[in-house]
Design a protein around this motif. Sequence first.
Motif, PDB file in Angstrom:
ATOM      1  N   MET A   1     -43.665 -86.532   7.910  1.00  0.00           N
ATOM      2  CA  MET A   1     -43.734 -86.316   9.140  1.00  0.00           C
ATOM      3  C   MET A   1     -42.546 -85.196   9.742  1.00  0.00           C
ATOM      4  N   THR A   2     -43.136 -84.254  10.556  1.00  0.00           N
ATOM      5  CA  THR A   2     -41.969 -83.242  10.834  1.00  0.00           C
ATOM      6  C   THR A   2     -40.968 -83.790  11.922  1.00  0.00           C
ATOM      7  N   LYS A   3     -39.804 -83.639  11.610  1.00  0.00           N
ATOM      8  CA  LYS A   3     -38.818 -84.070  12.374  1.00  0.00           C
ATOM      9  C   LYS A   3     -38.634 -83.365  13.684  1.00  0.00           C
ATOM     10  N   LYS A   4     -38.541 -84.072  14.950  1.00  0.00           N
ATOM     11  CA  LYS A   4     -38.616 -83.616  16.083  1.00  0.00           C
ATOM     12  C   LYS A   4     -37.228 -82.729  16.379  1.00  0.00           C
ATOM     13  N   LYS A   5     -37.414 -81.451  16.798  1.00  0.00           N
ATOM     14  CA  LYS A   5     -36.451 -80.614  17.209  1.00  0.00           C
ATOM     15  C   LYS A   5     -36.474 -79.983  18.816  1.00  0.00           C
ATOM     16  N   ILE A   6     -35.443 -80.240  19.443  1.00  0.00           N
ATOM     17  CA  ILE A   6     -35.658 -79.787  20.843  1.00  0.00           C
ATOM     18  C   ILE A   6     -34.452 -78.742  20.953  1.00  0.00           C
ATOM     19  N   VAL A   7     -34.890 -77.632  21.485  1.00  0.00           N
ATOM     20  CA  VAL A   7     -34.021 -76.322  21.771  1.00  0.00           C
ATOM     21  C   VAL A   7     -33.629 -76.413  23.315  1.00  0.00           C
ATOM     22  N   LEU A   8     -32.531 -76.397  23.800  1.00  0.00           N
ATOM     23  CA  LEU A   8     -32.280 -76.366  25.034  1.00  0.00           C
ATOM     24  C   LEU A   8     -31.575 -74.884  25.365  1.00  0.00           C
ATOM     25  N   LEU A   9     -31.755 -74.317  26.378  1.00  0.00           N
ATOM     26  CA  LEU A   9     -31.321 -73.001  26.502  1.00  0.00           C
ATOM     27  C   LEU A   9     -30.776 -73.027  27.983  1.00  0.00           C
ATOM     28  N   ASP A  10     -29.539 -72.422  28.084  1.00  0.00           N
ATOM     29  CA  ASP A  10     -28.720 -72.102  29.138  1.00  0.00           C
ATOM     30  C   ASP A  10     -29.387 -70.777  29.946  1.00  0.00           C
ATOM     31  N   GLY A  11     -30.131 -71.060  30.985  1.00  0.00           N
ATOM     32  CA  GLY A  11     -31.108 -69.773  31.330  1.00  0.00           C
ATOM     33  C   GLY A  11     -30.121 -68.781  32.020  1.00  0.00           C
ATOM     34  N   ASN A  12     -29.299 -69.241  32.920  1.00  0.00           N
ATOM     35  CA  ASN A  12     -28.173 -68.260  33.852  1.00  0.00           C
ATOM     36  C   ASN A  12     -27.474 -67.493  32.770  1.00  0.00           C
ATOM     37  N   SER A  13     -27.075 -68.150  31.679  1.00  0.00           N
ATOM     38  CA  SER A  13     -25.934 -67.668  30.855  1.00  0.00           C
ATOM     39  C   SER A  13     -26.993 -66.507  29.852  1.00  0.00           C
ATOM     40  N   THR A  53     -40.087 -78.264  18.387  1.00  0.00           N
ATOM     41  CA  THR A  53     -41.195 -79.264  18.804  1.00  0.00           C
ATOM     42  C   THR A  53     -41.091 -79.291  20.427  1.00  0.00           C
ATOM     43  N   HIS A  54     -39.994 -79.262  20.856  1.00  0.00           N
ATOM     44  CA  HIS A  54     -39.681 -79.533  22.384  1.00  0.00           C
ATOM     45  C   HIS A  54     -38.651 -78.482  22.795  1.00  0.00           C
ATOM     46  N   MET A  55     -38.648 -78.109  24.060  1.00  0.00           N
ATOM     47  CA  MET A  55     -38.062 -76.811  24.633  1.00  0.00           C
ATOM     48  C   MET A  55     -37.695 -77.239  26.112  1.00  0.00           C
ATOM     49  N   LEU A  56     -36.593 -76.810  26.519  1.00  0.00           N
ATOM     50  CA  LEU A  56     -36.222 -76.487  28.046  1.00  0.00           C
ATOM     51  C   LEU A  56     -35.315 -75.465  28.272  1.00  0.00           C
ATOM     52  N   VAL A  57     -35.403 -74.852  29.341  1.00  0.00           N
ATOM     53  CA  VAL A  57     -34.612 -73.893  29.823  1.00  0.00           C
ATOM     54  C   VAL A  57     -33.930 -74.510  31.004  1.00  0.00           C
ATOM     55  N   ALA A  58     -32.694 -74.718  31.114  1.00  0.00           N
ATOM     56  CA  ALA A  58     -31.921 -75.284  32.371  1.00  0.00           C
ATOM     57  C   ALA A  58     -31.385 -74.209  33.195  1.00  0.00           C
ATOM     58  N   TRP A  59     -31.462 -74.278  34.520  1.00  0.00           N
ATOM     59  CA  TRP A  59     -31.071 -73.252  35.354  1.00  0.00           C
ATOM     60  C   TRP A  59     -29.898 -74.001  36.350  1.00  0.00           C
ATOM     61  N   ASP A  60     -28.923 -73.272  36.698  1.00  0.00           N
ATOM     62  CA  ASP A  60     -28.174 -73.751  37.725  1.00  0.00           C
ATOM     63  C   ASP A  60     -28.770 -73.645  39.066  1.00  0.00           C
ATOM     64  N   ALA A  61     -28.550 -74.751  39.891  1.00  0.00           N
ATOM     65  CA  ALA A  61     -29.466 -75.018  41.142  1.00  0.00           C
ATOM     66  C   ALA A  61     -28.810 -74.282  42.371  1.00  0.00           C
ATOM     67  N   GLY A  62     -27.453 -73.937  42.312  1.00  0.00           N
ATOM     68  CA  GLY A  62     -27.017 -73.308  43.327  1.00  0.00           C
ATOM     69  C   GLY A  62     -25.440 -73.235  43.185  1.00  0.00           C
ATOM     70  N   GLU A 259     -41.584 -84.965  27.672  1.00  0.00           N
ATOM     71  CA  GLU A 259     -42.559 -84.161  28.535  1.00  0.00           C
ATOM     72  C   GLU A 259     -42.120 -82.505  28.025  1.00  0.00           C
ATOM     73  N   LEU A 260     -41.286 -82.515  27.330  1.00  0.00           N
ATOM     74  CA  LEU A 260     -40.920 -81.184  27.222  1.00  0.00           C
ATOM     75  C   LEU A 260     -41.398 -80.606  25.684  1.00  0.00           C
ATOM     76  N   ASN A 261     -42.428 -81.340  25.096  1.00  0.00           N
ATOM     77  CA  ASN A 261     -43.002 -80.743  23.830  1.00  0.00           C
ATOM     78  C   ASN A 261     -43.585 -79.101  24.102  1.00  0.00           C
ATOM     79  N   TYR A 262     -43.356 -78.355  23.221  1.00  0.00           N
ATOM     80  CA  TYR A 262     -43.701 -76.993  22.946  1.00  0.00           C
ATOM     81  C   TYR A 262     -44.773 -76.727  22.013  1.00  0.00           C
ATOM     82  N   ASP A 263     -46.063 -76.296  22.583  1.00  0.00           N
ATOM     83  CA  ASP A 263     -46.963 -75.826  21.719  1.00  0.00           C
ATOM     84  C   ASP A 263     -47.359 -74.530  21.593  1.00  0.00           C
ATOM     85  N   GLY A 264     -46.643 -73.397  22.158  1.00  0.00           N
ATOM     86  CA  GLY A 264     -46.805 -72.073  22.154  1.00  0.00           C
ATOM     87  C   GLY A 264     -47.488 -71.584  23.531  1.00  0.00           C
ATOM     88  N   PRO A 265     -47.392 -70.257  23.428  1.00  0.00           N
ATOM     89  CA  PRO A 265     -47.499 -69.538  24.748  1.00  0.00           C
ATOM     90  C   PRO A 265     -49.029 -69.741  25.201  1.00  0.00           C
TER      91      PRO A 265
END
Length: 874
Positions: A1-13, A53-62, A259-265
């Motif tokens: 079984m493929t290990k789950k990997k989440i990539v978290l990006l700092d959008g503003n940076s 397998t999972h991905m999210l871009v986080a943004w500063d809200a204000g 909820e952050l699963n990534y399946d491609g563009p």
Amino acid sequence: MTKKKIVLLDGNSLAYRAFFALPPLTNEHGVHTNAVYGFTMMLQNILAEEKPTHMLVAWDAGKTTFRHKTFTEYKGGRQKTPSELSEQFPYIRKLLTAYNIAQYELDAYEADDIIGTLSKTGNEENFEVVVISGDKDLTQLVTDHTTVRITRKGITDTEEYTPAHILEKYGIEPLQIIDMMGLMGDPSDNIPGVPGVGEKTALKLLKEYGSIENVYKSLDQITAKKLNENLTNNEEQAFMSKELATVELNAPITIEIDELNYDGPDMEKLTSIYKELSFKTLLEKIAPAEANEPQEIIEVTIVTEITEELLADEMALHIEMMDENYLRADILGISLATEEKTLYIPFAVAKESDVLKKWLQADDKKKYSSDSKAALASMSRFDFAIQGIEFDLLLASYIVNPATTYTDVASIAREFGNMEVQHDEAIYGKGAKKAEPTEEVVAEHASRKAQAIWKLRPIVKEKLKDYGQFDLYHDLELPLASILGKMESTGVKTNKETLLEIGKELSAKIIDLESIIYEIAGEKFNVNSPKQLGVILFEKMGLTPIKKTKTGYSTAADVLEKLESEHEIISHILNYRQLAKLNSTYIVGLSKEIHDDGKIHTRFQQALTQTGRLSSINPNLQNIPVRLEEGRKIRAAFVPSEPGWLLFTADYSQIELRVLAHISQDEKLIEAFREGADIHTRTAADVFGVEIDEVTSEMRQSSKAVNFGIIYGISDYGLSQSLNITRKEAAAFISAYLESFPGVKQYMDDIVSEAKLKGFVTTLMNRRRYLPEITSSNFNIRGFAERTAMNTPIQGSAADIIKKAMIDMAARLETEGLKTRMLLQVHDELIFEAPEDEIERLKLIVPEVMESAIALDVPLKVDWEFGTSWYDTK
């Protein structure tokens, strides 16, 4: 079984990194794209390397977060985001949506806190967690299951932080990063820390005592008097700084990690935004061809013998080539169509036919072309002349919808609902995979294009009339196409030996500069290495560092320019860089573009920009740098093609400012131009409130930057960079300018209101630019549209004026029976070659024709020069 990997990006940076790592870029619609492009390249690199397998871009809200309750000056002193970057954030978000990557922001929290909370959850749920940011604060999140990658150089280089790496680099554990930040502070976030404590001291304390808490429990053991005093006097500030630097791991986010699963563009959405932003290279990788099957079977006659009976009084005409560079590409055949019949003539048959040549040359035989300039220029290579072109599908479509870049007949046809034509790449492939299909396939493909021209002509023509743009098309763009086609075919003689000689001189100067730099520095090093150069300048020579990157000191051009007065080595380094670029880009690049006839045949792109400006490619002769003497010298390689001839150049003086005066009806500007005053000096006198004779060169230079900047919708950020002043000073300068010229201010307000009402703005010749974003609820998108509304009528009218001048000039040369040839158009300048005995006549008629191209409320002014090379005309 493929290990789950989440990539978290700092959008503003990452967006900031992309913006400042790449030079300013815009697409043909004027939208700034460097941040979006850089972000895209980062994203592609991350996806390829990490395979999440999972991905999210986080943004500063204000701007305001819970940390401001602790310290109101948190992140204080940060400069306002440049508008050139702000307007790109919506496109980055749109890009992420196309990639199907989740995005999240949370009021009162920072992107760091979203990332921290999700990284904690990821650890608890046995995910492999990868965090990517430019902010080293996030290295505190490192665990055995969480890796933090910090961007360093450019847009792809990162430094990977693991527990082992942090231990090796700092000698502490990841969580102690928070204590380190508490002690040393963080200027980028305005976290004060303890005065006098830098990274080295902070690490020494932590290695000995473990934490800020233990440092303060052990103050009596710290014998360094000043350090002890600073720690004692700033205890509250130290603990507050640690609190500010601590990433929240329990932010009240409402999104679950599953909820952050990534399946491609979404390839359709991705293709759409790449097209919108003109990312052609990226687009080619994902959508090489849209191979829609044609809907109808068509009947095509492949002609083996051309008779007069086959050729009608009016026909759609298309010249079929495999390659878009019609000045070099082989012609495969000619397709002709009417309502009743469609013909395909293989070029081997066409070029031997006197009947076809006679028909093509007949002015009373109407031809409806897909691209008249390409047809004229390509056929002239084989001594075919074409007269009687009454319609140009490309130009007509471009005027109707200038926001769309048409790549072939299929893209035009589909714009107007005709899906019968396939894209060229679907037939021929692309790049190394290009291959010529059978004659039958080519015949059908080319003939569908001819049929599309025939069918679409009445539709597009009607739209031109509905929009009041038929005159712009028929009287300006269509006749200009034949003039440009002739210019492209004529080409400009280029002396390769001169180019190579200039290259040798540049190489020698580059070597000399290198030696001078080594001598001043006291050692040899790689001048092209920012890292090595940074060490030399800021550590060895002790110059003042202005900006730091993640890998060391910034040695970007804008940084070095600010240091030029500090040390003589800086001017040598700047000069070295400029000469190296000239040599590689222009000497080597132009040499490769010389054809067998000894000439460079640039192609003018007539249907590209929304302002109506021409651009040139293969090569771009409008972009040869002339600020440096060495750059100007490159023009010495461009010479007349006939013995005893000279080059003659004529350019409009300050045409865009004159158009601004006319459109805005500003009394001061009109008066200045009518009196023939120096407009920049007059502007400086008004803005600075001094007499004309009191205007200094610095005042005039500042006013010149604002004068031209206003035309291009300059922001306070842009002007601050141009003049090397603060954004506050730049904003005050722009404000003072608009106060001094109320007509300009009124024009700007009125044109924005008009654009919001109509949805478009127009030039003096009724060229439209549509601005659907002008009513956007997004401030940044709306702001960009407003600036575009202000400058398009000015830029576009100036472009239309020189086009009109070119048409009038071609007619005048013919009327007077002169041998003079028009060779190039470079922005506001026309370049001719002429026999020496015609120069005196050109001195009279060229300014006369160009200055009377259009009637404005201020005079147009043309300056001229002549010489034995383009260089000698300046």
